[in-house]
Scaffold this motif. Sequence first.
Motif, PDB file in Angstrom:
ATOM      1  N   ASP A  18       0.910  -1.158   0.180  1.00  0.00           N
ATOM      2  CA  ASP A  18      -0.057  -0.121   0.116  1.00  0.00           C
ATOM      3  C   ASP A  18       0.821   1.050   0.016  1.00  0.00           C
ATOM      4  N   ALA A  22      -4.790   2.293  -0.820  1.00  0.00           N
ATOM      5  CA  ALA A  22      -4.613   0.774  -0.965  1.00  0.00           C
ATOM      6  C   ALA A  22      -4.254   0.426  -2.256  1.00  0.00           C
ATOM      7  N   ASN A  23      -3.194  -0.657  -2.230  1.00  0.00           N
ATOM      8  CA  ASN A  23      -2.955  -1.270  -3.499  1.00  0.00           C
ATOM      9  C   ASN A  23      -4.150  -2.472  -3.911  1.00  0.00           C
ATOM     10  N   THR A  24      -4.847  -2.193  -4.620  1.00  0.00           N
ATOM     11  CA  THR A  24      -6.190  -2.983  -4.931  1.00  0.00           C
ATOM     12  C   THR A  24      -5.873  -3.768  -6.123  1.00  0.00           C
ATOM     13  N   SER A  25      -4.473  -4.278  -6.351  1.00  0.00           N
ATOM     14  CA  SER A  25      -4.358  -5.022  -7.793  1.00  0.00           C
ATOM     15  C   SER A  25      -4.409  -6.417  -7.379  1.00  0.00           C
ATOM     16  N   GLU A  26      -5.835  -6.985  -7.277  1.00  0.00           N
ATOM     17  CA  GLU A  26      -5.872  -8.104  -6.945  1.00  0.00           C
ATOM     18  C   GLU A  26      -5.501  -9.289  -8.375  1.00  0.00           C
ATOM     19  N   ARG A  41       1.831  -8.686   0.869  1.00  0.00           N
ATOM     20  CA  ARG A  41       1.120  -7.618   1.406  1.00  0.00           C
ATOM     21  C   ARG A  41       1.951  -6.585   2.237  1.00  0.00           C
TER      22      ARG A  41
END
Length: 164
Positions: A18, A22-26, A41
């Motif tokens: 993050d 937030a790093n939302t790179s699923e 994470r």
Amino acid sequence: MTSAVLLNEQTARVWRLDGETANTSELLTLHCETLGVPVKRFWDERAEPADLLFVDLPGIEMHNPEALSALRDQLALLPDPHIHLVLNAAYETPILLEQYQAFASLQPEDVIFTHLDEERERVKLWNFVLGTNCPISFLTTGQKIPGEFRRAEPSLLFPQKNQR
């Protein structure tokens, strides 16, 4: 990473950290799981050794000095990072140059251009290189992984008219 793992049989580790957001790179996590590459994470210097270490950070607004300062501080905590600036090739040249200038203090060693599929006038990317003296390392046709991820070559920047 995909080429290194599959073709060169190198080991890799990925940290999806993050930043100011937030790093939302699923999709990155799914891609790593497919390759058998561990993705974490939270930063952990004690992770098992690997041939390649990748850190993915969420983008920030170029006109936000607090976010840029926080990103610079976060990068300072990483051991000898190699900074790759990722920009959208479909943006107009003045915007691309402004973005480069905004992030120049991070000392990116190269640029990765995304969304090549949305850009008809690829010659402007050569103008970007001449205007910044920053090389292009990779080009990708979309925002998804792997998204036709290719090493930057003149034939991709100067396609034949019928190849557009």
